[in-house]
Scaffold this motif. Structure first.
Motif, PDB file in Angstrom:
ATOM      1  N   TYR A 493     -45.885  26.479  19.542  1.00  0.00           N
ATOM      2  CA  TYR A 493     -46.807  27.188  18.652  1.00  0.00           C
ATOM      3  C   TYR A 493     -47.993  26.305  18.271  1.00  0.00           C
ATOM      4  O   TYR A 493     -49.123  26.794  18.136  1.00  0.00           O
ATOM      5  N   ALA A 494     -47.762  25.000  18.102  1.00  0.00           N
ATOM      6  CA  ALA A 494     -48.858  24.093  17.761  1.00  0.00           C
ATOM      7  C   ALA A 494     -49.911  24.061  18.859  1.00  0.00           C
ATOM      8  O   ALA A 494     -51.110  23.920  18.588  1.00  0.00           O
ATOM      9  N   GLN A 495     -49.478  24.203  20.107  1.00  0.00           N
ATOM     10  CA  GLN A 495     -50.414  24.196  21.230  1.00  0.00           C
ATOM     11  C   GLN A 495     -51.025  25.568  21.478  1.00  0.00           C
ATOM     12  O   GLN A 495     -52.187  25.685  21.859  1.00  0.00           O
ATOM     13  N   PHE A 496     -50.223  26.615  21.264  1.00  0.00           N
ATOM     14  CA  PHE A 496     -50.654  27.975  21.598  1.00  0.00           C
ATOM     15  C   PHE A 496     -50.398  28.912  20.414  1.00  0.00           C
ATOM     16  O   PHE A 496     -49.483  29.740  20.450  1.00  0.00           O
ATOM     17  N   PRO A 497     -51.186  28.799  19.354  1.00  0.00           N
ATOM     18  CA  PRO A 497     -50.931  29.623  18.161  1.00  0.00           C
ATOM     19  C   PRO A 497     -51.111  31.117  18.391  1.00  0.00           C
ATOM     20  O   PRO A 497     -50.605  31.921  17.602  1.00  0.00           O
ATOM     21  N   ALA A 498     -51.801  31.505  19.464  1.00  0.00           N
ATOM     22  CA  ALA A 498     -51.976  32.929  19.763  1.00  0.00           C
ATOM     23  C   ALA A 498     -50.860  33.467  20.654  1.00  0.00           C
ATOM     24  O   ALA A 498     -50.930  34.608  21.113  1.00  0.00           O
TER      25      ALA A 498
END
Length: 503
Positions: A493-498
């Motif tokens: 999630y930190a890398q890809f919040p979307a």
């Protein structure tokens, strides 16, 4: 007090020697080498002077910074604070430069004792200055401060690269190679953090010794391995070994590989090392981005995002280079060996002295939900270190085209169909919890039969292989494997919040 990181011990006293260095050679170097022709920004040498153990020198520097202050400079001071010794108790507060003596800004009496490290006074001074500039009370909480910095618009000092190079080079001169003048970056420099080790301080394995399944008697059936199959060759990388090295430069099935393991975010990704006919040799930079290791290539000293396989800082930024990833499965040694009795596996003869016992490396980290390093945002839909299966769409839209599926969710659904970016996917989960993702095309898969064949909605039977699904009717129909990887939810999630989450 020591920073502990993967068997490497780096004493705070050694790191904090930077403060003593600041009053002499670092400041002189900064003043001589820093060229600031933009009068809208304070000279970078003033930030170094603010580290001086002499109050008059430091206060004079901060007074000159103040009229030109921008919140975007806070990352510079945060980088400094990271390597200074904080007060023994965060209740001690911080020094308020507007008040005499040692009274903290919080109004709590705080006597600086002779036992305090010399850098603690500097820590208090800088934290107090940031409180003055931001109008906030961080109460000595550096995580709170870091979050506030991330919430600000990224507006760094034009010489931030110079600062990073000078400051981090005091830990390891090789860090300076990553922050040369004029390089481009696609990530915020104030999100690049030190991971607690020097460059390649966690040593990659280079073409490690391998053995056969029959001779690998150090492995028990329940031990975790990461399995690869390339051009008909299979290899297992035991977690108990790879966790100590976090990278293996290897060759499997005639393909040169960089197998990256970010232990902090719980993900293993095998990348091809050859890109456009150029063989890149990668290493571990010792730096992190959102708790995800940044690897580097030896040729250009560019920093690469481990999750995406793209350069994010350095000469290769903007070249549109992207490493080719391969499929990997996290499974048990017993299951992998039953499926692939011909497999090779890493030998314990690595050339390094480590305790390669199962579960030894990162034992406490893996067994708790606590994080070692901050990330800008957390998502509470899953526990922080709940495992997900992540799928990325290769290309420029990867940030907005990622899929995460809870491993616990999949454990109850051996055959799971999903639609991802216009593609039908099927995710298969074995009895021992191994997840594999395949293209499904226009076929709907429903279940496994008693012989382990995959059954589609028309009753067709398919064999499950590491590379593809194959129809048994003799029509030669195959559906390809889709590269995917496991990861801790917080790290993904930190890398890809979307990302889209299925749970």
């Amino acid at each position: 007090m020591k920073i502990v990181r993967s068997g490497k011990l780096i004493t705070f006293n050694k790191v904090c020697a930077i403060v003593l260095f600041a009053s002499c050679s670092t400041v002189l170097l900064a003043l001589q080498s820093s060229v600031n022709n933009d009068q809208r920004h304070p000279d970078m040498g003033l930030f170094f002077a603010a580290l001086s153990p002499e109050d008059a020198v430091a206060d004079n520097a901060l007074d000159q910074i103040t009229p030109l202050w921008r919140d975007g400079y806070a990352g510079i001071i945060w980088d400094m604070l990271r390597f200074l010794m904080p007060p023994q108790s965060m209740n001690d507060g911080v020094l308020d430069r507007q008040r005499p003596g040692t009274e903290p800004s919080g109004g709590i009496a705080s006597q600086i004792t002779p036992e305090e490290h010399p850098s603690t006074k500097v820590w208090r001074r800088l934290m107090g200055y940031l409180e003055e500039r931001s109008g906030r009370r961080f109460r000595g909480d550096i995580k709170h401060l870091h979050q506030w910095i991330w919430d600000q618009t990224y507006d760094p000092h034009p010489e931030y690269l110079f600062f990073k190079r000078t400051w981090y080079s005091e830990i390891d001169p090789r860090f300076g190679d990553f922050f040369q003048d004029g390089i481009e970056a696609t990530i915020r420099l104030d999100e690049i953090d030190w991971g607690g080790v020097p460059v390649n301080g966690i040593p990659p394995l280079e073409y490690p010794s391998i053995t056969t399944a029959e001779l690998a008697n150090y492995l028990d059936d329940e031990h975790v391995v990461f399995g690869l199959s390339i051009n008909g060759a299979t290899r297992a990388y035991p977690k108990r070994i790879l966790a100590w090295h976090e990278m293996a430069l290897d060759r499997v099935g005639g393909v040169e590989l960089t197998v990256v393991y970010c232990t902090l975010c719980g993900t293993v990704i095998p990348y091809e090392s050859i890109l456009n006919r150029e063989h890149f040799k990668f290493g571990t930079s010792g730096l992190l981005y959102r708790s995800n290791k940044l690897m580097f290539d030896h040729q250009t000293k560019s920093l690469w995002n481990t999750f995406e396989g793209v350069p994010v800082v350095g000469p290769l930024v903007g070249t549109r280079k992207r490493l080719t990833r391969h499929s990997v499965v996290t499974t048990t040694w017993g299951e992998w060996r039953r499926l692939h009795p011909e497999t090779t596996v890493l030998s314990l003869e690595t050339g390094y002295s480590r305790d390669y016992g199962e579960g030894v490396a990162y034992r406490e980290y893996f067994q708790s939900d606590d994080l070692m390093f901050d990330v800008p945002e957390l998502d509470g839909r899953l526990p922080l270190k709940a495992e997900i299966v992540g799928v990325l769409l290769d290309g420029d839209e990867v940030q907005n085209s990622s899929l995460a599926i809870s491993v616990e969710f999949l454990s109850r659904r051996p055959v799971y169909m999903d639609s991802y970016e216009g593609r039908q996917l099927v995710v298969l989960t074995s009895a021992e919890g191994a997840n594999r993702v395949y293209e499904a095309g226009d076929i709907t898969f429903e279940r496994f039969d008693s012989e382990g064949h995959l059954i589609d909605s028309s009753g067709g039977r398919w064999t499950v292989g590491e590379d593809d699904l194959t129809h048994l009717a003799g029509r030669g129909e195959r559906l390809s494997r889709v590269p995917s990887q496991r990861a801790f939810w917080f790290g993904w999630y930190a890398q890809f919040p979307a990302t889209r989450l299925v749970h």
